[in-house]
Design a protein around this motif. Structure first.
Motif, PDB file in Angstrom:
ATOM      1  N   GLN A  25       0.883  -1.450   0.175  1.00 52.76           N
ATOM      2  CA  GLN A  25       0.164  -0.067  -0.503  1.00 52.76           C
ATOM      3  C   GLN A  25       0.818   1.153   0.022  1.00 52.76           C
ATOM      4  N   ALA A  26       1.876   1.766   0.664  1.00 49.67           N
ATOM      5  CA  ALA A  26       2.781   2.370   0.922  1.00 49.67           C
ATOM      6  C   ALA A  26       3.643   3.470  -0.521  1.00 49.67           C
ATOM      7  N   VAL A  27       3.775   1.503  -0.995  1.00 54.19           N
ATOM      8  CA  VAL A  27       4.592   1.732  -2.092  1.00 54.19           C
ATOM      9  C   VAL A  27       3.849   2.399  -3.590  1.00 54.19           C
ATOM     10  N   LEU A  28       2.543   1.745  -3.899  1.00 56.32           N
ATOM     11  CA  LEU A  28       1.714   2.069  -4.147  1.00 56.32           C
ATOM     12  C   LEU A  28       1.281   3.780  -4.445  1.00 56.32           C
ATOM     13  N   ALA A  29       1.154   3.843  -2.851  1.00 52.11           N
ATOM     14  CA  ALA A  29       0.625   5.363  -2.315  1.00 52.11           C
ATOM     15  C   ALA A  29       2.156   6.223  -3.068  1.00 52.11           C
ATOM     16  N   GLU A  30       2.999   5.978  -3.363  1.00 52.13           N
ATOM     17  CA  GLU A  30       4.022   6.948  -3.877  1.00 52.13           C
ATOM     18  C   GLU A  30       3.779   7.216  -5.196  1.00 52.13           C
ATOM     19  N   GLN A  31       3.093   6.517  -6.239  1.00 54.26           N
ATOM     20  CA  GLN A  31       2.494   6.866  -7.447  1.00 54.26           C
ATOM     21  C   GLN A  31       1.067   6.748  -7.441  1.00 54.26           C
ATOM     22  N   ASN A  32       0.712   7.495  -5.932  1.00 54.08           N
ATOM     23  CA  ASN A  32      -0.684   7.740  -5.953  1.00 54.08           C
ATOM     24  C   ASN A  32      -1.776   7.412  -6.863  1.00 54.08           C
ATOM     25  N   LEU A  33      -1.561   5.320  -6.520  1.00 51.74           N
ATOM     26  CA  LEU A  33      -2.712   4.630  -6.525  1.00 51.74           C
ATOM     27  C   LEU A  33      -2.946   4.006  -4.749  1.00 51.74           C
ATOM     28  N   THR A  34      -4.179   3.880  -4.735  1.00 54.40           N
ATOM     29  CA  THR A  34      -4.841   2.971  -3.436  1.00 54.40           C
ATOM     30  C   THR A  34      -4.599   1.263  -4.149  1.00 54.40           C
ATOM     31  N   LEU A  35      -4.603   1.100  -2.867  1.00 57.08           N
ATOM     32  CA  LEU A  35      -4.425  -0.552  -2.568  1.00 57.08           C
ATOM     33  C   LEU A  35      -5.660  -0.493  -2.182  1.00 57.08           C
ATOM     34  N   LYS A  36      -6.836  -1.962  -2.862  1.00 52.42           N
ATOM     35  CA  LYS A  36      -7.858  -1.567  -1.881  1.00 52.42           C
ATOM     36  C   LYS A  36      -8.294  -3.802  -1.568  1.00 52.42           C
ATOM     37  N   ARG A  37      -7.868  -4.157  -0.652  1.00 50.85           N
ATOM     38  CA  ARG A  37      -8.473  -5.266  -0.411  1.00 50.85           C
ATOM     39  C   ARG A  37      -9.965  -5.899  -0.655  1.00 50.85           C
ATOM     40  N   THR A  38      -9.648  -5.964  -2.152  1.00 47.92           N
ATOM     41  CA  THR A  38     -10.787  -6.306  -1.813  1.00 47.92           C
ATOM     42  C   THR A  38     -11.784  -7.813  -2.621  1.00 47.92           C
ATOM     43  N   GLU A  82      -1.851 -28.000 -20.322  1.00 54.00           N
ATOM     44  CA  GLU A  82      -0.991 -26.340 -20.783  1.00 54.00           C
ATOM     45  C   GLU A  82      -1.498 -25.090 -20.817  1.00 54.00           C
ATOM     46  N   LEU A  83      -1.074 -24.533 -19.875  1.00 57.71           N
ATOM     47  CA  LEU A  83      -2.316 -22.833 -20.118  1.00 57.71           C
ATOM     48  C   LEU A  83      -1.232 -21.754 -20.811  1.00 57.71           C
ATOM     49  N   GLU A  84      -1.560 -20.364 -21.072  1.00 59.91           N
ATOM     50  CA  GLU A  84      -0.638 -20.057 -21.873  1.00 59.91           C
ATOM     51  C   GLU A  84      -0.037 -19.050 -20.984  1.00 59.91           C
ATOM     52  N   PRO A  85       1.110 -18.371 -20.731  1.00 56.17           N
ATOM     53  CA  PRO A  85       1.872 -17.775 -20.424  1.00 56.17           C
ATOM     54  C   PRO A  85       0.466 -16.622 -19.607  1.00 56.17           C
ATOM     55  N   GLU A  86       1.124 -16.194 -18.266  1.00 54.63           N
ATOM     56  CA  GLU A  86       0.501 -14.718 -18.220  1.00 54.63           C
ATOM     57  C   GLU A  86       1.007 -12.971 -18.640  1.00 54.63           C
ATOM     58  N   GLU A  87       1.034 -12.425 -19.061  1.00 53.54           N
ATOM     59  CA  GLU A  87       1.959 -11.164 -18.587  1.00 53.54           C
ATOM     60  C   GLU A  87       1.110 -10.625 -17.489  1.00 53.54           C
ATOM     61  N   PHE A  88       2.430  -9.515 -16.730  1.00 49.88           N
ATOM     62  CA  PHE A  88       2.129  -8.417 -16.019  1.00 49.88           C
ATOM     63  C   PHE A  88       3.111  -7.264 -16.336  1.00 49.88           C
ATOM     64  N   GLN A  89       2.603  -6.791 -15.571  1.00 50.83           N
ATOM     65  CA  GLN A  89       3.687  -4.824 -15.928  1.00 50.83           C
ATOM     66  C   GLN A  89       4.379  -4.761 -14.473  1.00 50.83           C
ATOM     67  N   LEU A  90       5.183  -4.550 -14.208  1.00 55.47           N
ATOM     68  CA  LEU A  90       5.277  -3.907 -12.536  1.00 55.47           C
ATOM     69  C   LEU A  90       5.142  -2.476 -12.597  1.00 55.47           C
ATOM     70  N   LEU A  91       4.207  -2.773 -11.062  1.00 61.18           N
ATOM     71  CA  LEU A  91       3.912  -1.427 -11.110  1.00 61.18           C
ATOM     72  C   LEU A  91       5.112  -0.614  -9.791  1.00 61.18           C
ATOM     73  N   ALA A  92       5.195  -1.603  -9.057  1.00 56.62           N
ATOM     74  CA  ALA A  92       6.183  -1.112  -7.617  1.00 56.62           C
ATOM     75  C   ALA A  92       6.585  -2.756  -7.172  1.00 56.62           C
ATOM     76  N   SER A  93       8.400  -1.925  -6.431  1.00 52.04           N
ATOM     77  CA  SER A  93       8.403  -3.356  -5.903  1.00 52.04           C
ATOM     78  C   SER A  93       8.934  -3.235  -4.694  1.00 52.04           C
ATOM     79  N   PHE A  94       8.387  -3.658  -3.397  1.00 49.90           N
ATOM     80  CA  PHE A  94       9.598  -3.669  -2.164  1.00 49.90           C
ATOM     81  C   PHE A  94      10.100  -4.904  -1.191  1.00 49.90           C
ATOM     82  N   TYR A  95      10.527  -4.327  -0.050  1.00 49.74           N
ATOM     83  CA  TYR A  95      11.289  -5.412   0.544  1.00 49.74           C
ATOM     84  C   TYR A  95      10.296  -5.504   1.790  1.00 49.74           C
TER      85      TYR A  95
END
Length: 192
Positions: free
Chosen positions: A86-99, A128-141
């Motif tokens: 939530q904190a790293v996404l807030a730095e990008q003005n994104l609001t993480l929701k527990r939906t 056999e499933l198709e590979p899924e592609e994802f875009q990185l939004l943020a990383s953290f430790y």
């Protein structure tokens, strides 16, 4: 196809929306992308209104410079990681929701960067499933473990039915397997 309780035009929704509620009461607002009637039952193809995200744990790189990615799906582990994500996404003005059924973010996503795309090959027994592609939004430790927050490039869709109360409820995996071929045929026929 018969009349539906949900507004639509040519099978496509025009502002129709519903809210899915999971077993613990979390909510997920969805737009109705399509409605179908099969054997007298109405089915809804739903897409979350906010952007779905996935938290990924990165294992250490080995001598071949490859790292293993593990999708975090356990609720207890998500609860531990949620404040950091939530904190790293807030730095990008994104609001993480527990939906319900998926984590989501509200806000304007950064432009896609081809170098920040993660391809994950999902393994299921004998399928056999198709590979899924994802875009990185943020990383953290968290506790010396590296995590990434990603959004899928393909839309996340849910299949629900309208229950006796007129509310949407997700199909169980067994029900989905039974209905999937019929729905694919109907959707394909309508697209022609």
């Amino acid at each position: 196809m018969s009349s539906s309780a949900y507004p639509q035009e040519n099978g496509q929704s025009d502002l129709g929306s519903v809210t899915l509620i999971d077993e613990v009461g979390r909510r997920l607002n969805c737009s109705i992308e399509h409605t179908l009637e099969v054997d007298g039952e109405e089915f809804l193809l739903l897409m979350p209104r906010d952007t779905p995200i996935q938290i990924v744990a990165w294992d250490e790189e080995d001598e071949e410079d490859f790292a293993d990615a593990t999708l975090i799906e356990d609720d207890e582990e998500i609860d531990l990681l949620f404040p950091d994500a939530q904190a790293v996404l807030a730095e990008q003005n994104l609001t993480l929701k527990r939906t319900a059924y998926t984590l989501t973010v509200a806000g304007e996503l950064p432009e896609m960067d081809e170098e920040e795309i993660l391809t994950i090959e999902v393994e299921e027994s004998d399928v056999e499933l198709e590979p899924e592609e994802f875009q990185l939004l943020a990383s953290f430790y968290h506790e010396e473990q590296e995590y990434g927050v990603y959004t899928p490039l393909d839309p996340l869709l849910f299949l629900a039915r309208t229950n006796s109360k007129g509310e949407p409820e997700l199909l169980s995996p067994e029900e989905f397997k039974k209905v999937q071929p019929l729905l694919e045929d109907l959707l394909f026929d309508e697209l022609e």
